[in-house]
Design an enzyme around this catalytic site. Structure first.
Site, PDB file in Angstrom:
ATOM      1  N   HIS A   1      -7.978  -6.178   6.857  1.00  0.00           N
ATOM      2  CA  HIS A   1      -7.716  -5.179   7.897  1.00  0.00           C
ATOM      3  C   HIS A   1      -7.971  -5.756   9.289  1.00  0.00           C
ATOM      4  O   HIS A   1      -9.089  -6.095   9.655  1.00  0.00           O
ATOM      5  CB  HIS A   1      -8.484  -3.875   7.728  1.00  0.00           C
ATOM      6  CG  HIS A   1      -7.800  -2.736   8.422  1.00  0.00           C
ATOM      7  ND1 HIS A   1      -6.972  -1.832   7.791  1.00  0.00           N
ATOM      8  CD2 HIS A   1      -7.769  -2.408   9.733  1.00  0.00           C
ATOM      9  CE1 HIS A   1      -6.482  -0.976   8.679  1.00  0.00           C
ATOM     10  NE2 HIS A   1      -6.959  -1.293   9.860  1.00  0.00           N
TER      11      HIS A   1
ATOM     12  N   HIS B   1       0.860  -1.191   0.000  1.00  0.00           N
ATOM     13  CA  HIS B   1       0.000   0.000   0.000  1.00  0.00           C
ATOM     14  C   HIS B   1       0.894   1.238   0.000  1.00  0.00           C
ATOM     15  O   HIS B   1       1.171   1.801   1.060  1.00  0.00           O
ATOM     16  CB  HIS B   1      -0.904  -0.014   1.225  1.00  0.00           C
ATOM     17  CG  HIS B   1      -1.982   1.029   1.170  1.00  0.00           C
ATOM     18  ND1 HIS B   1      -3.216   0.842   1.765  1.00  0.00           N
ATOM     19  CD2 HIS B   1      -2.020   2.255   0.621  1.00  0.00           C
ATOM     20  CE1 HIS B   1      -3.959   1.922   1.563  1.00  0.00           C
ATOM     21  NE2 HIS B   1      -3.249   2.788   0.869  1.00  0.00           N
TER      22      HIS B   1
ATOM     23  N   GLU C   1      -2.518  -1.549  -3.294  1.00  0.00           N
ATOM     24  CA  GLU C   1      -3.623  -0.797  -2.712  1.00  0.00           C
ATOM     25  C   GLU C   1      -3.266   0.678  -2.697  1.00  0.00           C
ATOM     26  O   GLU C   1      -2.083   1.045  -2.567  1.00  0.00           O
ATOM     27  CB  GLU C   1      -3.870  -1.240  -1.274  1.00  0.00           C
ATOM     28  CG  GLU C   1      -4.228  -2.684  -1.143  1.00  0.00           C
ATOM     29  CD  GLU C   1      -4.553  -3.056   0.273  1.00  0.00           C
ATOM     30  OE1 GLU C   1      -4.064  -2.411   1.201  1.00  0.00           O
ATOM     31  OE2 GLU C   1      -5.316  -4.025   0.451  1.00  0.00           O
TER      32      GLU C   1
HETATM   33  C1  DXP Z   1      -6.540  -1.114   3.081  1.00  0.00           C
HETATM   34  C2  DXP Z   1      -6.204  -1.702   4.392  1.00  0.00           C
HETATM   35  O1  DXP Z   1      -7.017  -1.918   5.240  1.00  0.00           O
HETATM   36  C3  DXP Z   1      -4.816  -2.065   4.668  1.00  0.00           C
HETATM   37  O2  DXP Z   1      -4.404  -2.865   3.647  1.00  0.00           O
HETATM   38  C4  DXP Z   1      -3.901  -0.891   4.668  1.00  0.00           C
HETATM   39  O3  DXP Z   1      -3.050  -1.033   3.579  1.00  0.00           O
HETATM   40  C5  DXP Z   1      -3.058  -0.873   5.890  1.00  0.00           C
HETATM   41  O4  DXP Z   1      -2.274   0.272   5.751  1.00  0.00           O
HETATM   42  P1  DXP Z   1      -1.104   0.502   6.800  1.00  0.00           P
HETATM   43  O5  DXP Z   1      -0.200  -0.724   6.729  1.00  0.00           O
HETATM   44  O6  DXP Z   1      -0.450   1.782   6.335  1.00  0.00           O
HETATM   45  O7  DXP Z   1      -1.772   0.609   8.151  1.00  0.00           O
HETATM   46  N1  LIG Z   2      -6.245  -4.844   2.780  1.00  0.00           N
HETATM   47  C1  LIG Z   2      -5.839  -5.234   4.109  1.00  0.00           C
HETATM   48  C2  LIG Z   2      -4.353  -5.421   4.142  1.00  0.00           C
HETATM   49  O1  LIG Z   2      -3.708  -5.462   3.109  1.00  0.00           O
HETATM   50  C3  LIG Z   2      -3.661  -5.590   5.428  1.00  0.00           C
HETATM   51  O2  LIG Z   2      -4.367  -4.999   6.495  1.00  0.00           O
HETATM   52  P1  LIG Z   2      -3.720  -5.279   7.947  1.00  0.00           P
HETATM   53  O3  LIG Z   2      -3.681  -6.773   8.116  1.00  0.00           O
HETATM   54  O4  LIG Z   2      -2.340  -4.679   7.940  1.00  0.00           O
HETATM   55  O5  LIG Z   2      -4.661  -4.614   8.917  1.00  0.00           O
END
Ligand code: DXP
Ligand SMILES: NCC(=O)COP(=O)(O)O
Length: 249
Positions: free
Chosen positions: A191, A43, A70
């Protein structure tokens, strides 16, 4: 089969904390694949607080499993990066710059025309598009009319409520998932999923295509090792316990 896509954002947090290249983010992606990750998720945020645009380019060239990028398509440089590296999947997340993490899904009704335009840009070059949404039937239905291939259910509220009342926590997700299925939308989730809550979620939504997990998985790996941890998450997804299934009505 529900695929495990390992989000390596937090490995990049550690790397950036000292300014060098340790831990090596690219090596971690390659190793995660070798350890059993069925996808890699990153992301890249506008401030590059963890994953850098250069990481995205390098990872795309060096892994063979599905690559899921993402980000916020309201940033032109994000759009340009995705069109340049052409990942298997782009997950559009409505984050603003100042957020500590992703904390809500798209209002796919309010942003219907905009999302239709964004989805078309990526689908035109063959990139699968997933929209990050809250577990709300109407949001799922409006995601389908944008032309998106999949939705990703934002599972923070499930994780937060799980320990208090798991049946209540999963109920809205079952309804939203069934809506996606009825509309032939692919189904992702992510998440705050972790070793304690993942199996129950999967047992109740067996047709889940992919979970992307990062924060908890990398935290677990600090104690359990990355290979062992990935295998533990894979095992959570591999077996279904019928007794766990909840009737959402
Ligand atoms: C979209 C989502 O819920 C997560 O994939 C996000 O990428 C987490 O981002 P951080 O790792 O910056 O918290
Ligand atoms: N889209 C969710 C992700 O890639 C990871 O979320 P998290 O496990 O770091 O909360």
């Amino acid at each position: 089969m529900t695929k495990l896509s390992v989000n390596i954002n937090k490995i990049a947090v550690l790397r950036n904390s000292r300014g060098g290249d340790n831990p090596d983010v690219l090596a971690a992606a390659i190793d995660a694949q070798r350890f059993g990750a069925q996808g890699i998720t990153v992301h890249p945020r506008p401030d590059e607080r963890h994953i850098r645009y250069s990481d995205v380019r390098a990872i795309r060239k060096n892994i063979q499993v599905e690559f899921n990028v993402e980000g916020n398509c309201q940033e032109q440089k994000f759009i340009d990066l995705v069109l340049e590296v052409q990942p298997h999947q782009v997950t559009l997340v409505p984050d603003s710059a100042g957020q500590i993490t992703s904390n809500h899904g798209w209002d796919t009704i309010k942003h219907q025309d905009y999302l239709k335009e964004m989805v078309a840009i990526f689908k035109k070059v063959g990139i699968r598009v997933s929209l990050f949404v809250d577990p709300v039937e109407e949001m799922v239905a409006a995601a389908a009319t944008t032309g998106a291939d999949r939705v990703e259910l934002y599972t923070e509220s499930y994780a937060r409520e799980f320990m208090k009342n798991r049946a209540k926590a999963v109920a809205p997700y079952i309804i939203a998932a069934e809506k996606a299925k009825s509309l032939n939308l692919g189904l992702n989730a992510g998440h705050d999923l972790d070793l304690s809550n993942l199996k129950f979620f999967k047992d109740n939504i067996p047709f889940l295509d992919e979970v992307s997990i990062g924060h908890a998985l990398i935290c677990d790996a600090l104690y359990l090792g990355l290979e062992n941890t990935i295998q533990m998450y894979r095992r959570r997804l591999a077996t279904t316990t019928a007794a766990a299934v909840v009737s959402p009505s």
